[in-house]
Write a protein that holds these residues in place. Structure first.
Motif, PDB file in Angstrom:
ATOM      1  N   ILE A  12      68.264 -40.221  -9.320  1.00  0.00           N
ATOM      2  CA  ILE A  12      67.534 -40.952 -10.360  1.00  0.00           C
ATOM      3  C   ILE A  12      67.312 -42.410  -9.991  1.00  0.00           C
ATOM      4  N   VAL A  13      68.220 -42.982  -9.201  1.00  0.00           N
ATOM      5  CA  VAL A  13      68.193 -44.421  -8.936  1.00  0.00           C
ATOM      6  C   VAL A  13      66.863 -44.868  -8.338  1.00  0.00           C
ATOM      7  N   ILE A  14      66.329 -44.106  -7.384  1.00  0.00           N
ATOM      8  CA  ILE A  14      65.070 -44.504  -6.751  1.00  0.00           C
ATOM      9  C   ILE A  14      63.968 -44.583  -7.787  1.00  0.00           C
ATOM     10  N   THR A  15      63.862 -43.574  -8.635  1.00  0.00           N
ATOM     11  CA  THR A  15      62.810 -43.576  -9.646  1.00  0.00           C
ATOM     12  C   THR A  15      62.945 -44.750 -10.596  1.00  0.00           C
ATOM     13  N   LEU A  16      64.171 -45.019 -11.018  1.00  0.00           N
ATOM     14  CA  LEU A  16      64.395 -46.131 -11.938  1.00  0.00           C
ATOM     15  C   LEU A  16      64.023 -47.459 -11.294  1.00  0.00           C
ATOM     16  N   CYS A  17      64.359 -47.620 -10.019  1.00  0.00           N
ATOM     17  CA  CYS A  17      64.010 -48.866  -9.331  1.00  0.00           C
ATOM     18  C   CYS A  17      62.506 -49.061  -9.272  1.00  0.00           C
ATOM     19  N   LEU A  18      61.784 -48.001  -8.959  1.00  0.00           N
ATOM     20  CA  LEU A  18      60.333 -48.113  -8.843  1.00  0.00           C
ATOM     21  C   LEU A  18      59.699 -48.398 -10.195  1.00  0.00           C
ATOM     22  N   THR A  19      60.190 -47.741 -11.233  1.00  0.00           N
ATOM     23  CA  THR A  19      59.611 -47.937 -12.558  1.00  0.00           C
ATOM     24  C   THR A  19      60.030 -49.267 -13.170  1.00  0.00           C
ATOM     25  N   ALA A  20      61.303 -49.629 -12.992  1.00  0.00           N
ATOM     26  CA  ALA A  20      61.807 -50.853 -13.612  1.00  0.00           C
ATOM     27  C   ALA A  20      61.098 -52.086 -13.072  1.00  0.00           C
ATOM     28  N   THR A  21      60.741 -52.087 -11.789  1.00  0.00           N
ATOM     29  CA  THR A  21      60.055 -53.225 -11.203  1.00  0.00           C
ATOM     30  C   THR A  21      58.703 -53.450 -11.853  1.00  0.00           C
ATOM     31  N   ALA A  22      58.062 -52.367 -12.271  1.00  0.00           N
ATOM     32  CA  ALA A  22      56.722 -52.488 -12.851  1.00  0.00           C
ATOM     33  C   ALA A  22      56.739 -52.690 -14.347  1.00  0.00           C
ATOM     34  N   CYS A  23      57.914 -52.640 -14.968  1.00  0.00           N
ATOM     35  CA  CYS A  23      57.974 -52.678 -16.431  1.00  0.00           C
ATOM     36  C   CYS A  23      57.879 -54.094 -16.982  1.00  0.00           C
ATOM     37  N   SER A  24      57.326 -54.186 -18.169  1.00  0.00           N
ATOM     38  CA  SER A  24      57.362 -55.448 -18.894  1.00  0.00           C
ATOM     39  C   SER A  24      58.684 -55.535 -19.637  1.00  0.00           C
ATOM     40  N   ARG A 196      60.427 -37.497  -2.451  1.00  0.00           N
ATOM     41  CA  ARG A 196      59.042 -37.955  -2.509  1.00  0.00           C
ATOM     42  C   ARG A 196      58.796 -38.471  -3.916  1.00  0.00           C
ATOM     43  N   ILE A 197      58.325 -39.704  -3.975  1.00  0.00           N
ATOM     44  CA  ILE A 197      58.093 -40.352  -5.259  1.00  0.00           C
ATOM     45  C   ILE A 197      56.613 -40.664  -5.383  1.00  0.00           C
ATOM     46  N   CYS A 198      56.010 -40.217  -6.472  1.00  0.00           N
ATOM     47  CA  CYS A 198      54.578 -40.405  -6.701  1.00  0.00           C
ATOM     48  C   CYS A 198      54.375 -41.258  -7.945  1.00  0.00           C
ATOM     49  N   LEU A 199      53.496 -42.241  -7.845  1.00  0.00           N
ATOM     50  CA  LEU A 199      53.158 -43.097  -8.985  1.00  0.00           C
ATOM     51  C   LEU A 199      51.806 -42.685  -9.558  1.00  0.00           C
ATOM     52  N   ILE A 200      51.758 -42.552 -10.877  1.00  0.00           N
ATOM     53  CA  ILE A 200      50.494 -42.314 -11.566  1.00  0.00           C
ATOM     54  C   ILE A 200      50.321 -43.421 -12.594  1.00  0.00           C
ATOM     55  N   LEU A 201      49.362 -44.281 -12.367  1.00  0.00           N
ATOM     56  CA  LEU A 201      49.110 -45.425 -13.235  1.00  0.00           C
ATOM     57  C   LEU A 201      47.898 -45.139 -14.104  1.00  0.00           C
ATOM     58  N   LYS A 202      48.070 -45.280 -15.412  1.00  0.00           N
ATOM     59  CA  LYS A 202      46.961 -45.087 -16.344  1.00  0.00           C
ATOM     60  C   LYS A 202      47.059 -46.145 -17.430  1.00  0.00           C
ATOM     61  N   GLY A 203      46.059 -47.016 -17.483  1.00  0.00           N
ATOM     62  CA  GLY A 203      46.082 -48.079 -18.474  1.00  0.00           C
ATOM     63  C   GLY A 203      47.305 -48.952 -18.290  1.00  0.00           C
ATOM     64  N   SER A 204      48.096 -49.099 -19.339  1.00  0.00           N
ATOM     65  CA  SER A 204      49.303 -49.930 -19.276  1.00  0.00           C
ATOM     66  C   SER A 204      50.551 -49.141 -18.912  1.00  0.00           C
ATOM     67  N   TYR A 205      50.421 -47.840 -18.684  1.00  0.00           N
ATOM     68  CA  TYR A 205      51.588 -46.998 -18.485  1.00  0.00           C
ATOM     69  C   TYR A 205      51.696 -46.472 -17.057  1.00  0.00           C
ATOM     70  N   LEU A 206      52.942 -46.277 -16.646  1.00  0.00           N
ATOM     71  CA  LEU A 206      53.225 -45.773 -15.305  1.00  0.00           C
ATOM     72  C   LEU A 206      54.137 -44.557 -15.423  1.00  0.00           C
ATOM     73  N   SER A 207      53.703 -43.461 -14.828  1.00  0.00           N
ATOM     74  CA  SER A 207      54.540 -42.267 -14.744  1.00  0.00           C
ATOM     75  C   SER A 207      55.002 -42.122 -13.294  1.00  0.00           C
ATOM     76  N   THR A 208      56.315 -42.098 -13.101  1.00  0.00           N
ATOM     77  CA  THR A 208      56.884 -41.987 -11.763  1.00  0.00           C
ATOM     78  C   THR A 208      57.525 -40.611 -11.628  1.00  0.00           C
ATOM     79  N   ILE A 209      56.980 -39.795 -10.739  1.00  0.00           N
ATOM     80  CA  ILE A 209      57.460 -38.432 -10.525  1.00  0.00           C
ATOM     81  C   ILE A 209      58.226 -38.386  -9.210  1.00  0.00           C
ATOM     82  N   THR A 210      59.457 -37.913  -9.255  1.00  0.00           N
ATOM     83  CA  THR A 210      60.294 -37.847  -8.061  1.00  0.00           C
ATOM     84  C   THR A 210      60.732 -36.411  -7.803  1.00  0.00           C
ATOM     85  N   ILE A 211      60.487 -35.957  -6.584  1.00  0.00           N
ATOM     86  CA  ILE A 211      60.930 -34.635  -6.128  1.00  0.00           C
ATOM     87  C   ILE A 211      62.038 -34.860  -5.107  1.00  0.00           C
TER      88      ILE A 211
END
Length: 230
Positions: A12-24, A196-211
Motif C-alpha cells: 500500500i505504501v507506494i500507492t499512498l506516496c503517489l497519491t499523497a503527493t498530489a493531494c490538496s 505496476r502503478i497507474c495514474l488516472i487523472l480526471k478533473g480534480s481527482y486522481l485514481s491510483t491503481i496498483t497491481i
C-alpha cells in the motif's frame, strides 16, 4: 512465514506516496466522494479471508467510469480489514518525510483506500487509492505528477525496510487509453515485490491503481480486470 498484514501494508505504501503527493490539504471526501464502492465481503473476520465469497463485479467507480471484475478466487477486503491493514501501515512506516506526508493525508481525509483485493494464491494484490489534486496541479500531466512522487515513494519503502528499490516510468493501456505508470521492484525480508502503478487523472481527482505481484508473475493481464462502465 512473513506476517501477511505487514506484506499487505508494504504494497500500500507506494500507492499512498503517489497519491499523497498530489493531494490538496482540503478534506474533500467527506463532502464530495466520487466513488461508489460495492459491498464485497460478508465478514469482518480476516481469518475467514481465504474462503470469503467475492462477487463478479468487485468494484465500481461512477466518477472515473470504470469497474473491476475479478475471478471468483479473489478476495476483497471489507472496511474493517482495510482499517486493520492501514493501522499496520501507520505502525510500519516509522518517522521521516514520507511517513509524515502519508499520515497527514490519511488523517485529513485527502487520501482514502477505496479498494483492496488479494488473489486466491495470496501472491497478487490490487489496491485503489483516491485523492484530490490542487488547482495548480490540475495543469500538470499524469507523467509530471508521477515523477514528483518518486522520491517520497522510495523514502516510504526504505522506512519500512525494503531493499534494492528500482523504478521505471512507463505508460500502460487501461480502459482503452494510455495512462502514466511506473514499474517498481523491491525486496522485503526475502520476498521480491513487483508493482505496476497507474495514474488516472480526471478533473480534480486522481485514481491510483496498483497491481502487486510477489511470485514473479506478469501483472499486465490484471489490468484487463478493469472495464469501462458504459
Amino acid at each position: 512465514m512473513k506476517p501477511i498484514k505487514q506484506l499487505l501494508a508494504l504494497t500500500i505504501v507506494i500507492t499512498l506516496c503517489l497519491t499523497a503527493t498530489a493531494c490538496s490539504s482540503e478534506n474533500i471526501f467527506g463532502v464530495t466522494n466520487p466513488t461508489t464502492p460495492l459491498e464485497s465481503s460478508d465478514t469482518a473476520d480476516s481469518s475467514q479471508s481465504d474462503s470469503a465469497p467475492v462477487s463478479t463485479e468487485a468494484y465500481r467507480n461512477e466518477y472515473f467510469n470504470f469497474k473491476c471484475v475479478l475471478p471468483e478466487e479473489w478476495y476483497v477486503l471489507n472496511a474493517d480489514e482495510v482499517d486493520q491493514v492501514m493501522g499496520t501501515v501507520r505502525d510500519a512506516i516509522g518517522e521521516g518525510d514520507a511517513s509524515d506526508v502519508i499520515k497527514k493525508s490519511l488523517d485529513d481525509g485527502t487520501s482514502i483506500m477505496d479498494f483492496y483485493a488479494v488473489s486466491g494464491s495470496g501472491t497478487q494484490t490490487i489496491n485503489i487509492v483516491l485523492g484530490k489534486v490542487t488547482l495548480l496541479q490540475r495543469f500538470l500531466s499524469e507523467e509530471q505528477l508521477l515523477e514528483a512522487s518518486i522520491p517520497l515513494m522510495s523514502g516510504g519503502l526504505e522506512n519500512m525496510g525494503a531493499k534494492n528499490i528500482t523504478h521505471t516510468n512507463e505508460t500502460v493501456t487501461i480502459l482503452g487509453k494510455e495512462h502514466a505508470a511506473t514499474f517498481v521492484s523491491a525486496e522485503y525480508q526475502g520476498v521480491s515485490l513487483n508493482e505496476r502503478i497507474c495514474l488516472i487523472l480526471k478533473g480534480s481527482y486522481l485514481s491510483t491503481i496498483t497491481i502487486t505481484d510477489m511470485a514473479g508473475d506478469p501483472t499486465d493481464d490484471v489490468f484487463a480486470y478493469f472495464q469501462s462502465i458504459n
